[in-house]
Write a protein that holds these residues in place. Sequence first.
Motif, PDB file in Angstrom:
ATOM      1  N   THR A 197      30.801   9.451  -5.207  1.00 39.89           N
ATOM      2  CA  THR A 197      31.906   9.321  -4.260  1.00 39.89           C
ATOM      3  C   THR A 197      31.657  10.017  -2.927  1.00 39.89           C
ATOM      4  O   THR A 197      32.264   9.646  -1.915  1.00 39.89           O
ATOM      5  N   GLU A 217      33.230   7.346   2.420  1.00 40.70           N
ATOM      6  CA  GLU A 217      33.185   5.953   1.986  1.00 40.70           C
ATOM      7  C   GLU A 217      31.848   5.295   2.324  1.00 40.70           C
ATOM      8  O   GLU A 217      31.362   4.430   1.588  1.00 40.70           O
ATOM      9  N   ALA A 220      29.383   6.710  -0.221  1.00 43.02           N
ATOM     10  CA  ALA A 220      29.606   6.082  -1.527  1.00 43.02           C
ATOM     11  C   ALA A 220      29.014   4.674  -1.558  1.00 43.02           C
ATOM     12  O   ALA A 220      28.451   4.251  -2.578  1.00 43.02           O
ATOM     13  N   PHE A 221      29.136   3.950  -0.460  1.00 42.96           N
ATOM     14  CA  PHE A 221      28.553   2.607  -0.376  1.00 42.96           C
ATOM     15  C   PHE A 221      27.044   2.670  -0.574  1.00 42.96           C
ATOM     16  O   PHE A 221      26.473   1.899  -1.346  1.00 42.96           O
TER      17      PHE A 221
END
Length: 229
Positions: A197, A217, A220-221
């Motif tokens: 995360t 984000e 995390a991607f």
Amino acid sequence: MIVPAGSVDRIAAALHANGLVLRGGFNFAPGDAPPTGSSGAPAAAVLLVGQAGAAPWPHFLRWREKQPRSIANPLDTWSREVIGAVADTFGARAVSPSDRPYLPFQQWAMRAEGLKPSPLGILMHPQYGLWHAYRGALLFGYELPVQAAEPAPHLCDTCVEKPCLKSCPVDAYSPQEFVYPSCLAHVRGANGEPCRTGGCLDRNACPYGADYRYPPEVQAFHMAAFAVL
């Protein structure tokens, strides 16, 4: 043939419109054995294309909303489209780090920007730290008004504590190697949630370039792509 300096500026502006950055370049020397340019003859020059921080992310997300959710390697696909369009406009050949056979992108980047690898293998940038990437390159059949950079200050040389080698729960990184199986098993496992995360804990421990740190984000991607989650 030498292209006018204004053309390089226009290339940079075209990339900037999608959050990408012209990351330097150089003219190939006689002994370099460069790949082919758009004409099929050996390229005379290369410009590196990449990002600083997460600037391309909003542009990528807007593009992704219009694509099938099942599309494979969406960031690579978006990068190819954007850089390919710029290449078409300026008569260049666009290439990607994931092209096979692999091209020496890291060596090109080191030469173009005067960088050295960090203990994590990522090139250390004096401004961006570890929070940058190379998304592609443009190969030209003629020389450009660019030249390889002088060696940049290597921040890792003066970093005594080396927190980037002390934060991984499974000690995947060491000065000698990256233990890929250990990293992958941890990220996929029950205790890998912080990495899944929030990104690589070793990379996040580096104190340099904090203003360019990828948001959670985005990290995390990339971690999901790495671990095929």
